[in-house]
Design an enzyme around this catalytic site. Sequence first.
Site, PDB file in Angstrom:
ATOM      1  N   ASN A 299     -48.494 -20.954 -23.577  1.00 17.97           N
ATOM      2  CA  ASN A 299     -49.165 -21.588 -22.709  1.00 17.97           C
ATOM      3  C   ASN A 299     -48.078 -22.348 -21.846  1.00 17.97           C
ATOM      4  O   ASN A 299     -47.282 -23.299 -22.175  1.00 17.97           O
ATOM      5  CB  ASN A 299     -50.477 -22.165 -22.765  1.00 17.97           C
ATOM      6  CG  ASN A 299     -51.524 -23.351 -22.589  1.00 17.97           C
ATOM      7  OD1 ASN A 299     -51.052 -23.024 -20.962  1.00 17.97           O
ATOM      8  ND2 ASN A 299     -51.330 -24.753 -22.357  1.00 17.97           N
ATOM      9  N   TRP A 300     -47.892 -21.372 -20.586  1.00 15.74           N
ATOM     10  CA  TRP A 300     -46.913 -21.980 -19.567  1.00 15.74           C
ATOM     11  C   TRP A 300     -47.052 -23.245 -19.360  1.00 15.74           C
ATOM     12  O   TRP A 300     -46.165 -24.008 -18.592  1.00 15.74           O
ATOM     13  CB  TRP A 300     -45.928 -21.151 -19.025  1.00 15.74           C
ATOM     14  CG  TRP A 300     -45.782 -20.287 -19.723  1.00 15.74           C
ATOM     15  CD1 TRP A 300     -45.154 -19.544 -20.717  1.00 15.74           C
ATOM     16  CD2 TRP A 300     -45.097 -18.784 -18.827  1.00 15.74           C
ATOM     17  NE1 TRP A 300     -44.553 -18.178 -20.471  1.00 15.74           N
ATOM     18  CE2 TRP A 300     -44.850 -17.722 -19.222  1.00 15.74           C
ATOM     19  CE3 TRP A 300     -45.284 -17.805 -17.214  1.00 15.74           C
ATOM     20  CZ2 TRP A 300     -44.765 -16.055 -19.314  1.00 15.74           C
ATOM     21  CZ3 TRP A 300     -44.939 -17.173 -17.282  1.00 15.74           C
ATOM     22  CH2 TRP A 300     -44.559 -16.119 -18.238  1.00 15.74           C
ATOM     23  N   LYS A 301     -48.695 -24.161 -19.309  1.00 17.09           N
ATOM     24  CA  LYS A 301     -48.723 -24.847 -18.743  1.00 17.09           C
ATOM     25  C   LYS A 301     -48.383 -25.191 -17.017  1.00 17.09           C
ATOM     26  O   LYS A 301     -48.264 -24.100 -16.508  1.00 17.09           O
ATOM     27  CB  LYS A 301     -48.335 -26.455 -19.832  1.00 17.09           C
ATOM     28  CG  LYS A 301     -49.197 -26.363 -21.000  1.00 17.09           C
ATOM     29  CD  LYS A 301     -48.813 -26.993 -21.550  1.00 17.09           C
ATOM     30  CE  LYS A 301     -49.163 -27.456 -23.657  1.00 17.09           C
ATOM     31  NZ  LYS A 301     -49.206 -28.305 -24.148  1.00 17.09           N
TER      32      LYS A 301
ATOM     33  N   HIS B 273     -58.905 -27.157 -23.490  1.00 14.80           N
ATOM     34  CA  HIS B 273     -57.144 -27.761 -23.782  1.00 14.80           C
ATOM     35  C   HIS B 273     -57.532 -29.291 -23.658  1.00 14.80           C
ATOM     36  O   HIS B 273     -58.593 -29.415 -22.387  1.00 14.80           O
ATOM     37  CB  HIS B 273     -56.738 -27.311 -22.730  1.00 14.80           C
ATOM     38  CG  HIS B 273     -54.706 -26.924 -23.209  1.00 14.80           C
ATOM     39  ND1 HIS B 273     -54.371 -28.491 -23.565  1.00 14.80           N
ATOM     40  CD2 HIS B 273     -53.943 -26.475 -23.773  1.00 14.80           C
ATOM     41  CE1 HIS B 273     -53.117 -28.838 -23.948  1.00 14.80           C
ATOM     42  NE2 HIS B 273     -53.098 -27.563 -24.632  1.00 14.80           N
TER      43      HIS B 273
ATOM     44  N   GLU C  64     -55.954 -27.697 -31.686  1.00 11.11           N
ATOM     45  CA  GLU C  64     -54.406 -28.116 -31.777  1.00 11.11           C
ATOM     46  C   GLU C  64     -55.221 -29.411 -31.941  1.00 11.11           C
ATOM     47  O   GLU C  64     -55.352 -30.567 -31.266  1.00 11.11           O
ATOM     48  CB  GLU C  64     -54.588 -27.735 -30.164  1.00 11.11           C
ATOM     49  CG  GLU C  64     -54.326 -26.040 -30.040  1.00 11.11           C
ATOM     50  CD  GLU C  64     -53.529 -26.609 -28.749  1.00 11.11           C
ATOM     51  OE1 GLU C  64     -52.373 -25.157 -28.547  1.00 11.11           O
ATOM     52  OE2 GLU C  64     -54.052 -27.172 -27.138  1.00 11.11           O
TER      53      GLU C  64
ATOM     54  N   GLY D 286     -47.302 -31.355 -27.337  1.00  7.16           N
ATOM     55  CA  GLY D 286     -45.800 -31.715 -26.759  1.00  7.16           C
ATOM     56  C   GLY D 286     -44.558 -32.353 -27.548  1.00  7.16           C
ATOM     57  O   GLY D 286     -43.690 -33.069 -26.861  1.00  7.16           O
TER      58      GLY D 286
HETATM   59  P1  PGA Z   1     -47.087 -27.483 -27.174  1.00  4.50           P
HETATM   60  O1  PGA Z   1     -48.630 -27.198 -26.918  1.00  4.50           O
HETATM   61  O2  PGA Z   1     -46.385 -26.403 -27.835  1.00  4.50           O
HETATM   62  O3  PGA Z   1     -45.955 -27.947 -25.943  1.00  4.50           O
HETATM   63  O4  PGA Z   1     -47.211 -29.268 -28.358  1.00  4.50           O
HETATM   64  C1  PGA Z   1     -48.953 -26.498 -27.383  1.00  4.50           C
HETATM   65  C2  PGA Z   1     -50.508 -26.918 -26.056  1.00  4.50           C
HETATM   66  O5  PGA Z   1     -50.719 -27.749 -25.482  1.00  4.50           O
HETATM   67  O6  PGA Z   1     -51.441 -25.590 -26.072  1.00  4.50           O
END
Ligand code: PGA
Length: 247
Positions: free
Chosen positions: A6-8, A91, A161, A167
Amino acid sequence: MLIVSNWKAYVEDLAKAKRLSALAKRLAGKTRHAFVLAPPAPFLGILAKGNRSKVRFAAQDVSATTGGAHTGEATACAFVNAGAHYAIIGHSERRAAGDTNEIVAGKLSHALAQGLTPILCVGERARDGGATYLGFVREEIASALATVSAKERAQVVIAYEPLWAIGKTAADAIGPRELSEMILYIRKVLAEYLPGKSAARAKVLYGGSVEPGNARELAAGAEIDGFLIGHASAEPESIAAVVQSLS
Ligand code: PGA
Protein backbone atom coordinates in the site's frame (compact mmCIF):
# COMPACT_ATOMS: atom_id res chain seq x y z
CA MET A 1 2.02 -15.40 1.28
CA LEU A 2 0.02 -12.55 -0.18
CA ILE A 3 2.08 -9.38 0.01
CA VAL A 4 0.08 -6.22 -0.56
CA SER A 5 2.07 -3.02 -1.00
CA ASN A 6 0.00 0.00 0.00
CA TRP A 7 2.04 2.90 -1.31
CA LYS A 8 -0.46 5.37 0.17
CA ALA A 9 0.68 8.87 -0.91
CA TYR A 10 4.36 8.05 -0.33
CA VAL A 11 4.97 7.56 -4.04
CA GLU A 12 4.43 10.76 -5.98
CA ASP A 13 6.44 10.33 -9.15
CA LEU A 14 5.98 7.87 -11.95
CA ALA A 15 9.65 6.95 -12.21
CA LYS A 16 9.65 5.70 -8.61
CA ALA A 17 6.34 3.89 -9.15
CA LYS A 18 7.87 2.13 -12.16
CA ARG A 19 10.99 1.17 -10.19
CA LEU A 20 8.91 -0.34 -7.39
CA SER A 21 6.68 -2.14 -9.86
CA ALA A 22 9.67 -3.63 -11.72
CA LEU A 23 11.10 -4.78 -8.40
CA ALA A 24 7.82 -6.48 -7.44
CA LYS A 25 7.79 -8.28 -10.79
CA ARG A 26 11.34 -9.51 -10.20
CA LEU A 27 10.47 -10.69 -6.69
CA ALA A 28 7.31 -12.38 -7.96
CA GLY A 29 9.39 -14.26 -10.51
CA LYS A 30 11.87 -15.45 -7.89
CA THR A 31 9.57 -16.37 -4.98
CA ARG A 32 6.30 -18.17 -4.39
CA HIS A 33 4.65 -15.14 -2.83
CA ALA A 34 1.78 -13.35 -4.54
CA PHE A 35 2.32 -9.61 -4.93
CA VAL A 36 -0.34 -6.94 -5.11
CA LEU A 37 0.58 -3.29 -5.61
CA ALA A 38 -1.72 -0.45 -4.56
CA PRO A 39 -0.32 2.66 -6.25
CA PRO A 40 -1.84 6.15 -6.12
CA ALA A 41 -4.75 6.12 -8.59
CA PRO A 42 -3.09 8.17 -11.39
CA PHE A 43 -0.33 5.55 -11.74
CA LEU A 44 -2.42 2.39 -11.64
CA GLY A 45 -3.49 2.30 -15.27
CA ILE A 46 0.02 3.10 -16.49
CA LEU A 47 1.62 0.35 -14.40
CA ALA A 48 -1.05 -2.25 -15.15
CA LYS A 49 -1.02 -1.69 -18.91
CA GLY A 50 0.32 -4.72 -20.73
CA ASN A 51 1.25 -6.40 -17.43
CA ARG A 52 2.05 -10.04 -18.08
CA SER A 53 3.66 -10.77 -14.74
CA LYS A 54 2.10 -12.43 -11.69
CA VAL A 55 1.89 -9.04 -9.97
CA ARG A 56 -1.64 -7.70 -9.54
CA PHE A 57 -2.83 -4.17 -8.91
CA ALA A 58 -5.19 -2.78 -6.29
CA ALA A 59 -7.14 0.44 -5.87
CA GLN A 60 -6.31 2.10 -2.55
CA ASP A 61 -10.01 2.91 -2.22
CA VAL A 62 -13.07 2.98 -4.46
CA SER A 63 -15.85 5.50 -4.65
CA ALA A 64 -19.05 4.96 -2.67
CA THR A 65 -20.86 5.92 -5.86
CA THR A 66 -21.17 4.36 -9.29
CA GLY A 67 -20.73 6.34 -12.50
CA GLY A 68 -22.38 9.71 -13.10
CA ALA A 69 -22.15 13.33 -12.02
CA HIS A 70 -19.65 12.85 -9.20
CA THR A 71 -16.64 15.09 -9.72
CA GLY A 72 -13.46 13.75 -8.19
CA GLU A 73 -14.71 10.19 -7.67
CA ALA A 74 -12.93 7.10 -9.01
CA THR A 75 -15.38 4.21 -9.25
CA ALA A 76 -14.77 0.48 -8.91
CA CYS A 77 -15.66 0.10 -12.58
CA ALA A 78 -13.04 2.68 -13.60
CA PHE A 79 -10.40 0.83 -11.58
CA VAL A 80 -11.28 -2.47 -13.26
CA ASN A 81 -10.98 -0.83 -16.65
CA ALA A 82 -7.58 0.53 -15.65
CA GLY A 83 -6.37 -2.98 -14.80
CA ALA A 84 -7.05 -3.47 -11.08
CA HIS A 85 -7.94 -6.88 -9.65
CA TYR A 86 -8.14 -5.87 -5.99
CA ALA A 87 -9.42 -2.92 -3.95
CA ILE A 88 -8.44 -1.88 -0.45
CA ILE A 89 -11.69 -1.00 1.33
CA GLY A 90 -12.15 0.63 4.73
CA HIS A 91 -8.53 1.53 5.38
CA SER A 92 -8.28 3.37 8.70
CA GLU A 93 -6.96 6.45 6.90
CA ARG A 94 -10.17 6.49 4.80
CA ARG A 95 -12.27 5.81 7.89
CA ALA A 96 -10.55 8.77 9.60
CA ALA A 97 -11.52 10.86 6.57
CA GLY A 98 -15.19 9.98 7.08
CA ASP A 99 -15.87 6.41 5.93
CA THR A 100 -18.41 4.93 8.35
CA ASN A 101 -19.15 1.19 8.53
CA GLU A 102 -22.15 1.89 6.30
CA ILE A 103 -20.05 3.63 3.65
CA VAL A 104 -17.48 0.83 3.84
CA ALA A 105 -20.24 -1.74 3.25
CA GLY A 106 -21.38 0.20 0.17
CA LYS A 107 -17.85 0.37 -1.23
CA LEU A 108 -17.39 -3.34 -0.59
CA SER A 109 -20.44 -4.23 -2.61
CA HIS A 110 -19.45 -1.91 -5.47
CA ALA A 111 -16.03 -3.57 -5.58
CA LEU A 112 -17.54 -7.06 -5.57
CA ALA A 113 -20.12 -6.14 -8.21
CA GLN A 114 -17.24 -5.18 -10.52
CA GLY A 115 -15.32 -8.39 -9.84
CA LEU A 116 -12.62 -6.76 -7.70
CA THR A 117 -11.31 -8.76 -4.76
CA PRO A 118 -11.84 -6.52 -1.73
CA ILE A 119 -9.18 -6.24 0.95
CA LEU A 120 -11.32 -5.18 3.89
CA CYS A 121 -9.31 -3.37 6.56
CA VAL A 122 -10.43 -3.69 10.16
CA GLY A 123 -8.72 -2.86 13.43
CA GLU A 124 -9.21 -1.13 16.74
CA ARG A 125 -8.00 2.37 17.50
CA ALA A 126 -6.54 1.44 20.89
CA ARG A 127 -6.62 -1.36 23.42
CA ASP A 128 -8.07 -0.66 26.81
CA GLY A 129 -7.77 -3.03 29.72
CA GLY A 130 -10.92 -4.95 28.74
CA ALA A 131 -11.91 -6.69 25.56
CA THR A 132 -14.13 -4.03 23.98
CA TYR A 133 -11.77 -3.85 21.01
CA LEU A 134 -12.88 -7.35 20.04
CA GLY A 135 -16.48 -6.17 19.70
CA PHE A 136 -15.28 -3.19 17.67
CA VAL A 137 -13.45 -5.40 15.18
CA ARG A 138 -16.38 -7.84 15.06
CA GLU A 139 -18.74 -4.99 14.16
CA GLU A 140 -16.45 -3.76 11.38
CA ILE A 141 -16.43 -7.23 9.83
CA ALA A 142 -20.10 -7.98 10.45
CA SER A 143 -21.42 -4.67 9.09
CA ALA A 144 -19.41 -5.06 5.89
CA LEU A 145 -20.25 -8.71 5.24
CA ALA A 146 -23.93 -8.50 6.21
CA THR A 147 -24.87 -6.67 3.01
CA VAL A 148 -23.29 -9.05 0.48
CA SER A 149 -24.18 -12.58 -0.62
CA ALA A 150 -22.59 -15.68 0.89
CA LYS A 151 -20.75 -16.32 -2.36
CA GLU A 152 -19.32 -12.80 -2.38
CA ARG A 153 -18.31 -12.96 1.28
CA ALA A 154 -16.03 -15.88 0.48
CA GLN A 155 -14.00 -13.62 -1.82
CA VAL A 156 -13.25 -10.95 0.75
CA VAL A 157 -9.69 -10.74 2.06
CA ILE A 158 -9.50 -9.36 5.61
CA ALA A 159 -6.58 -7.16 6.66
CA TYR A 160 -6.26 -6.77 10.39
CA GLU A 161 -4.62 -3.40 10.96
CA PRO A 162 -4.73 -2.09 14.54
CA LEU A 163 -4.48 1.69 14.30
CA TRP A 164 -2.07 1.92 17.18
CA ALA A 165 0.46 -0.07 15.19
CA ILE A 166 0.22 1.77 11.86
CA GLY A 167 2.98 4.03 10.57
CA LYS A 168 5.42 3.31 13.39
CA THR A 169 8.38 0.94 13.55
CA ALA A 170 8.75 -2.80 14.01
CA ALA A 171 9.38 -2.19 17.71
CA ASP A 172 5.93 -0.60 18.14
CA ALA A 173 4.03 -3.15 16.05
CA ILE A 174 1.96 -5.97 17.45
CA GLY A 175 3.80 -9.04 18.76
CA PRO A 176 3.29 -12.53 17.34
CA ARG A 177 1.31 -13.75 20.34
CA GLU A 178 -1.19 -10.89 20.40
CA LEU A 179 -1.49 -11.16 16.63
CA SER A 180 -2.12 -14.87 16.76
CA GLU A 181 -4.95 -14.39 19.29
CA MET A 182 -6.55 -11.72 17.18
CA ILE A 183 -6.33 -13.74 13.97
CA LEU A 184 -8.03 -16.68 15.70
CA TYR A 185 -10.77 -14.34 16.87
CA ILE A 186 -11.24 -12.94 13.35
CA ARG A 187 -11.48 -16.46 11.93
CA LYS A 188 -14.14 -17.27 14.54
CA VAL A 189 -16.15 -14.23 13.47
CA LEU A 190 -15.71 -15.19 9.80
CA ALA A 191 -17.01 -18.68 10.57
CA GLU A 192 -20.32 -17.09 11.53
CA TYR A 193 -20.64 -15.41 8.17
CA LEU A 194 -19.08 -17.89 5.78
CA PRO A 195 -20.37 -21.34 4.99
CA GLY A 196 -18.35 -24.41 6.00
CA LYS A 197 -14.89 -24.53 4.56
CA SER A 198 -14.89 -20.97 3.20
CA ALA A 199 -14.10 -19.57 6.65
CA ALA A 200 -10.99 -21.71 6.94
CA ARG A 201 -10.00 -20.76 3.40
CA ALA A 202 -10.57 -17.02 3.88
CA LYS A 203 -7.41 -14.98 3.62
CA VAL A 204 -6.50 -12.91 6.65
CA LEU A 205 -3.58 -10.47 6.42
CA TYR A 206 -1.82 -8.35 8.99
CA GLY A 207 -0.83 -4.72 8.50
CA GLY A 208 0.78 -2.13 10.77
CA SER A 209 4.50 -1.38 10.79
CA VAL A 210 5.57 -4.54 9.01
CA GLU A 211 9.27 -4.06 8.38
CA PRO A 212 12.33 -6.23 7.64
CA GLY A 213 12.81 -6.50 11.42
CA ASN A 214 9.51 -8.17 12.30
CA ALA A 215 7.94 -9.72 9.19
CA ARG A 216 9.48 -13.14 9.67
CA GLU A 217 8.58 -13.40 13.33
CA LEU A 218 4.98 -12.33 12.68
CA ALA A 219 4.62 -14.74 9.75
CA ALA A 220 5.93 -17.62 11.83
CA GLY A 221 3.95 -16.82 14.96
CA ALA A 222 0.42 -16.32 13.63
CA GLU A 223 -1.93 -18.00 11.19
CA ILE A 224 -1.79 -15.21 8.67
CA ASP A 225 -1.90 -15.45 4.90
CA GLY A 226 0.16 -12.38 4.23
CA PHE A 227 0.80 -8.72 4.93
CA LEU A 228 -0.55 -5.32 3.99
CA ILE A 229 2.55 -3.17 4.06
CA GLY A 230 2.57 0.63 4.09
CA HIS A 231 5.74 2.69 4.52
CA ALA A 232 8.13 -0.24 4.08
CA SER A 233 6.53 -1.03 0.70
CA ALA A 234 7.31 2.40 -0.71
CA GLU A 235 11.10 2.03 -0.53
CA PRO A 236 12.78 -0.56 -2.78
CA GLU A 237 15.41 -1.59 -0.20
CA SER A 238 12.91 -2.15 2.59
CA ILE A 239 10.32 -4.11 0.61
CA ALA A 240 13.09 -6.26 -0.87
CA ALA A 241 14.41 -6.87 2.66
CA VAL A 242 10.94 -7.80 3.95
CA VAL A 243 10.51 -10.33 1.14
CA GLN A 244 14.01 -11.67 1.67
CA SER A 245 13.29 -12.15 5.37
CA LEU A 246 10.29 -14.31 4.48
CA SER A 247 12.21 -16.68 2.21
P1 PGA B 1 2.43 0.90 7.74
O1 PGA B 1 0.97 0.99 7.10
O2 PGA B 1 3.07 -0.36 7.24
O3 PGA B 1 3.12 2.14 7.29
O4 PGA B 1 2.22 0.86 9.23
C1 PGA B 1 0.16 -0.13 6.98
C2 PGA B 1 -1.17 0.30 6.44
O5 PGA B 1 -1.72 1.31 6.93
O6 PGA B 1 -1.69 -0.31 5.50
